[in-house]
Design a protein around this motif. Sequence first.
Motif, PDB file in Angstrom:
ATOM      1  N   LEU A   1     124.065  52.361 -55.454  1.00  0.00           N
ATOM      2  CA  LEU A   1     124.583  52.698 -56.729  1.00  0.00           C
ATOM      3  C   LEU A   1     123.934  53.622 -57.638  1.00  0.00           C
ATOM      4  CD1 LEU A   1     127.332  51.029 -57.439  1.00  0.00           C
ATOM      5  CD2 LEU A   1     125.942  49.560 -58.767  1.00  0.00           C
ATOM      6  N   ALA A   2     122.726  53.722 -57.775  1.00  0.00           N
ATOM      7  CA  ALA A   2     122.332  54.689 -58.804  1.00  0.00           C
ATOM      8  C   ALA A   2     122.120  56.162 -58.462  1.00  0.00           C
ATOM      9  CB  ALA A   2     120.931  54.117 -59.430  1.00  0.00           C
ATOM     10  N   ARG A   3     122.787  56.483 -57.199  1.00  0.00           N
ATOM     11  CA  ARG A   3     122.674  57.684 -56.832  1.00  0.00           C
ATOM     12  C   ARG A   3     123.796  58.661 -57.119  1.00  0.00           C
ATOM     13  NH1 ARG A   3     120.716  58.234 -50.559  1.00  0.00           N
ATOM     14  NH2 ARG A   3     118.719  57.063 -50.722  1.00  0.00           N
ATOM     15  N   VAL A   4     124.695  57.904 -57.988  1.00  0.00           N
ATOM     16  CA  VAL A   4     125.810  58.664 -58.477  1.00  0.00           C
ATOM     17  C   VAL A   4     125.960  58.434 -60.096  1.00  0.00           C
ATOM     18  CG1 VAL A   4     128.418  59.079 -58.412  1.00  0.00           C
ATOM     19  CG2 VAL A   4     127.175  58.397 -56.386  1.00  0.00           C
ATOM     20  N   ILE A   5     126.072  59.602 -60.895  1.00  0.00           N
ATOM     21  CA  ILE A   5     126.425  59.547 -62.224  1.00  0.00           C
ATOM     22  C   ILE A   5     127.871  59.085 -62.694  1.00  0.00           C
ATOM     23  CG2 ILE A   5     125.821  60.820 -64.396  1.00  0.00           C
ATOM     24  CD1 ILE A   5     123.825  62.529 -63.109  1.00  0.00           C
ATOM     25  N   ASP A   6     127.995  57.966 -63.413  1.00  0.00           N
ATOM     26  CA  ASP A   6     129.209  57.741 -63.792  1.00  0.00           C
ATOM     27  C   ASP A   6     130.125  57.551 -62.368  1.00  0.00           C
ATOM     28  OD1 ASP A   6     131.218  57.014 -65.436  1.00  0.00           O
ATOM     29  OD2 ASP A   6     131.809  58.883 -65.961  1.00  0.00           O
ATOM     30  N   PRO A   7     129.775  56.498 -61.681  1.00  0.00           N
ATOM     31  CA  PRO A   7     130.883  56.444 -60.593  1.00  0.00           C
ATOM     32  C   PRO A   7     132.233  56.266 -60.805  1.00  0.00           C
ATOM     33  CG  PRO A   7     128.765  55.314 -60.254  1.00  0.00           C
ATOM     34  CD  PRO A   7     128.729  55.664 -61.749  1.00  0.00           C
ATOM     35  N   ALA A   8     132.420  55.694 -61.802  1.00  0.00           N
ATOM     36  CA  ALA A   8     134.090  55.255 -62.245  1.00  0.00           C
ATOM     37  C   ALA A   8     134.443  56.330 -62.825  1.00  0.00           C
ATOM     38  CB  ALA A   8     134.014  53.763 -63.197  1.00  0.00           C
ATOM     39  N   GLY A   9     133.815  57.413 -63.321  1.00  0.00           N
ATOM     40  CA  GLY A   9     134.660  58.495 -64.265  1.00  0.00           C
ATOM     41  C   GLY A   9     135.547  59.253 -63.356  1.00  0.00           C
ATOM     42  N   GLY A  10     136.749  59.557 -64.247  1.00  0.00           N
ATOM     43  CA  GLY A  10     137.731  60.367 -63.316  1.00  0.00           C
ATOM     44  C   GLY A  10     138.707  59.509 -62.797  1.00  0.00           C
ATOM     45  N   SER A  11     138.319  57.848 -62.755  1.00  0.00           N
ATOM     46  CA  SER A  11     139.424  56.862 -62.389  1.00  0.00           C
ATOM     47  C   SER A  11     140.623  56.791 -63.489  1.00  0.00           C
ATOM     48  CB  SER A  11     138.805  55.613 -62.128  1.00  0.00           C
ATOM     49  OG  SER A  11     139.926  54.651 -62.179  1.00  0.00           O
ATOM     50  N   TRP A  12     141.666  57.129 -63.057  1.00  0.00           N
ATOM     51  CA  TRP A  12     142.625  57.146 -64.371  1.00  0.00           C
ATOM     52  C   TRP A  12     142.778  55.662 -64.986  1.00  0.00           C
ATOM     53  CZ3 TRP A  12     146.010  59.302 -59.811  1.00  0.00           C
ATOM     54  CH2 TRP A  12     145.758  60.625 -59.985  1.00  0.00           C
ATOM     55  N   TYR A  13     142.635  54.616 -63.979  1.00  0.00           N
ATOM     56  CA  TYR A  13     142.721  53.287 -64.625  1.00  0.00           C
ATOM     57  C   TYR A  13     141.378  53.207 -65.663  1.00  0.00           C
ATOM     58  CZ  TYR A  13     141.940  48.289 -64.746  1.00  0.00           C
ATOM     59  OH  TYR A  13     141.792  46.793 -65.237  1.00  0.00           O
ATOM     60  N   VAL A  14     140.202  53.522 -65.146  1.00  0.00           N
ATOM     61  CA  VAL A  14     138.798  53.171 -65.895  1.00  0.00           C
ATOM     62  C   VAL A  14     138.984  54.045 -67.197  1.00  0.00           C
ATOM     63  CG1 VAL A  14     136.681  53.426 -66.080  1.00  0.00           C
ATOM     64  CG2 VAL A  14     137.585  52.437 -63.896  1.00  0.00           C
ATOM     65  N   GLU A  15     139.528  55.193 -67.113  1.00  0.00           N
ATOM     66  CA  GLU A  15     139.527  56.247 -68.157  1.00  0.00           C
ATOM     67  C   GLU A  15     140.447  55.706 -69.330  1.00  0.00           C
ATOM     68  OE1 GLU A  15     137.082  58.213 -68.848  1.00  0.00           O
ATOM     69  OE2 GLU A  15     136.286  59.137 -67.030  1.00  0.00           O
ATOM     70  N   ARG A  16     141.543  55.030 -68.962  1.00  0.00           N
ATOM     71  CA  ARG A  16     142.618  54.594 -69.774  1.00  0.00           C
ATOM     72  C   ARG A  16     142.110  53.212 -70.398  1.00  0.00           C
ATOM     73  NH1 ARG A  16     148.118  55.706 -70.290  1.00  0.00           N
ATOM     74  NH2 ARG A  16     148.983  54.510 -72.224  1.00  0.00           N
ATOM     75  N   LEU A  17     141.664  52.466 -69.510  1.00  0.00           N
ATOM     76  CA  LEU A  17     141.241  51.178 -70.069  1.00  0.00           C
ATOM     77  C   LEU A  17     139.969  51.371 -71.151  1.00  0.00           C
ATOM     78  CD1 LEU A  17     141.502  48.038 -70.015  1.00  0.00           C
ATOM     79  CD2 LEU A  17     139.619  48.268 -68.194  1.00  0.00           C
ATOM     80  N   THR A  18     139.082  52.160 -70.966  1.00  0.00           N
ATOM     81  CA  THR A  18     137.981  52.763 -71.652  1.00  0.00           C
ATOM     82  C   THR A  18     138.521  52.859 -73.052  1.00  0.00           C
ATOM     83  OG1 THR A  18     136.390  53.191 -69.965  1.00  0.00           O
ATOM     84  CG2 THR A  18     136.051  54.098 -72.180  1.00  0.00           C
ATOM     85  N   ASP A  19     139.596  54.024 -72.911  1.00  0.00           N
ATOM     86  CA  ASP A  19     140.263  54.596 -74.228  1.00  0.00           C
ATOM     87  C   ASP A  19     140.780  53.332 -75.157  1.00  0.00           C
ATOM     88  OD1 ASP A  19     141.119  56.489 -75.999  1.00  0.00           O
ATOM     89  OD2 ASP A  19     143.101  56.410 -75.202  1.00  0.00           O
TER      90      ASP A  19
END
Length: 603
Positions: free
Chosen positions: A372-390
Amino acid sequence: MTVLPDDGLSLAAEFPDATHEQWQHLVAGVLRKSGKEVSGAEAEDALSTPLEDGLSARPLYTARDTAPDPGLPGFAPYLRGGRAQGNTVGGWDVRQRHTVADPGAVVTDLENGVTSLWLTVGTSTGIPVDALDRTLDGVYLDLAPVALDAGDETEPAARELLRLYAERGVAGEAARGTLGADPLGHEARTGRTYAMAPVAELARLCTADHPGLRAFTVDALPYHEAGGSAAQELGCSLATGVAYLRALTGAGLSVEQACAQLEFRYAATADQFLTIAKLRAARRLWARVAEVSGARRTGAQRQHAVTSPVMMTRRDPWVNMLRTTVATLAAGVGGADAVTVLPFDHALGLPDAFARRVARNTSTILIEESHLARVIDPAGGSWYVERLTDELAHAAWEFFQELERAGGQAAALRSGTVGERLAATWAARSAKLAKRREPVTGVSEFPHLDEKPVVREPAPEMPSGGLPRVRRDEAFEELRARSDAHLAATGARPRIFLAALGPAAAHTARLTFASNLFQAGGIEPVTEGAFEESGAREACLCSSDALYEEQAETVAGRLRAAGAGQVFLAGRPGRYSGVDAYVFAGCDAVAVLSAALDRMGVS
C-alpha cells in the motif's frame, strides 16, 4: 472493415460512447418499475446515499465532477501528501498505544514492527510520570519516537522525557516525537484546562534545542468520540490549531516556528472513502490557514491517524479486526504520517499480547504484503474521492468559520456551542443506528447470543467530565446487558416464538430477519415445536404477504389463546386482527426491543 486500436483491447471501439443522459434515462426506467416516477437528474438523485454534513454519495461519478487542482505531493496545498515521497520510504510510522508501565510489552512491540510509541501518561489515567523511565527501559530513544498524551500533567511528563534524552545521551536533533500539549483537547475531555504559558515554553525549548520534537498535539478525537461528523472533527481541529498559533506567536515564536510545533490527530473509520477524503481535506484546509497566517515553508500538516474507538464493539469483538484493517487501509491511502491501530479488545480493557500483535501486524501486512505504501496518493484522480474531498473541505471550513465567529475554539467549548452541535449530529446518527440503517455487524446485525465473552483486565480510567464518549453499539449493548442479567438471575434468556407460516420459500427471509432483530436485543428466538412448549411469552408471525392475507388473523388468534401476550408480524404494517405490532426493515429496533424486554419482565 473496422480497424482495431493499436492496443487491440478496446472491444467497444466500434460503438458510440454512452452519454450521462442515456444512463439517467435507463435508471429512470428501472425506478418506474418500482413505482417511482422520476426522470433525468431526479433518477440519479434517487440512488444517491445521504452522508452527514449535508453531503451525499452519488451513484455515478464522471469527468464532469470537477474539483480544484490538487497540486503535487509535497507541495501546497498538500492535498496529495505532506511529503513528496509520501509513505513510499518505509511506509507510515506504526505507532502503538500504551497505557500502563509495561517495558516488556513496549520492547516486544518495537522488536516486531512498531516504529514509535504513544504513551498515555497520568497518575490515575495512565503511566505515572515517575514510571516513564522504567516504561522506556531498553528503548533506544534516538531511534524510537515517543508521543506523550499526559493531559494536565503534560509539563512534568515532558520535562521527564527531556531529562531521559539528556541522561541517555540522545542528541537534541536526534529526538523525535511530540510532547502532546493540548490544553483545549484536555478541556474538551474533562471540562478543565491547564495553563498555556508553561507548555508554550516547551515549544520554545523544542524549537531551540530539539527540532525533531513537536510540543503540541491538536487532538480531534474528543470531537469524534462525542459523536461529531467528519466536517465537525475537521472544523474543531482547525479552530484549535489556530488558537495554538495565536498562543505560540504571542509567546514569541514566528508563524513558521509555531506551525512546526503542531501535530494533528484524527480518527480513521471503516468508512474508507470518507476517511481518505477527511485526511486529504485536512491537509488542504490547514495549508490554507498557514498561508493566510504567513507561513510559507511549514504549511504541511503532520497527521497521526487512530482507528476509531466509536466503531469498536464489545460484543463479537473479533469483528473489530476487520474494522481496524479497513480503517488502517484508509489512513494509509489518505496519506497519514503515523497510524495507530487500536487492538480489537480495546473496548473491553487492557489488550493482551495477541491483540497487540494483531494490531501492529495490521499495518505491517498493508505495507509489506499489500504494497500500500508503494504508491503516492493512491486515491488521487478518482472522481469520487476528489469530489468528496472538495465537498468535505467546504463543509469543514464552514463549521470552522462558525467556531471562529463564536470567539474561537475555547469560547465555543465553554459556551456549549461545540457540545450542542456534536450532540445534534449524534442524535441523528443514533436514530439511524436504532433503525439499523447503519448496521453494526455482530451487534445489530447477525448477533451471536451464545458467544463466550472476552474478558480483559480493566484499563486505566479514561479522562471524563467534558464532552461525552459515545459508541455505535451503545443502545444495543444496553439491551444485551439486560438479557445477560436476566440469564444470570433465572438461568434462561427472554424468548420469543417465531411462527413460520407456509413452506420454507415463503417464510425463510422474514424468519431470518425476525431472528436477527430479536437476538440483537438479547431475545432468544424459538422456531421449533408449539408455542406452549417454547417458554416464550410473545410471538412473531413470519411468512409472505400472500399467506398473511390467508392465515395471519387465524394464527394470531390461536397464539393469543395459547397465552401469547404480544403478537408481532414480520412485514410492513397492515390491518390484521390479533396482531399487536409489526417489525420491518427501517423500524425502530431499539424501541421495539426495549419495550419487549419491559413486557417480559427483564429489568
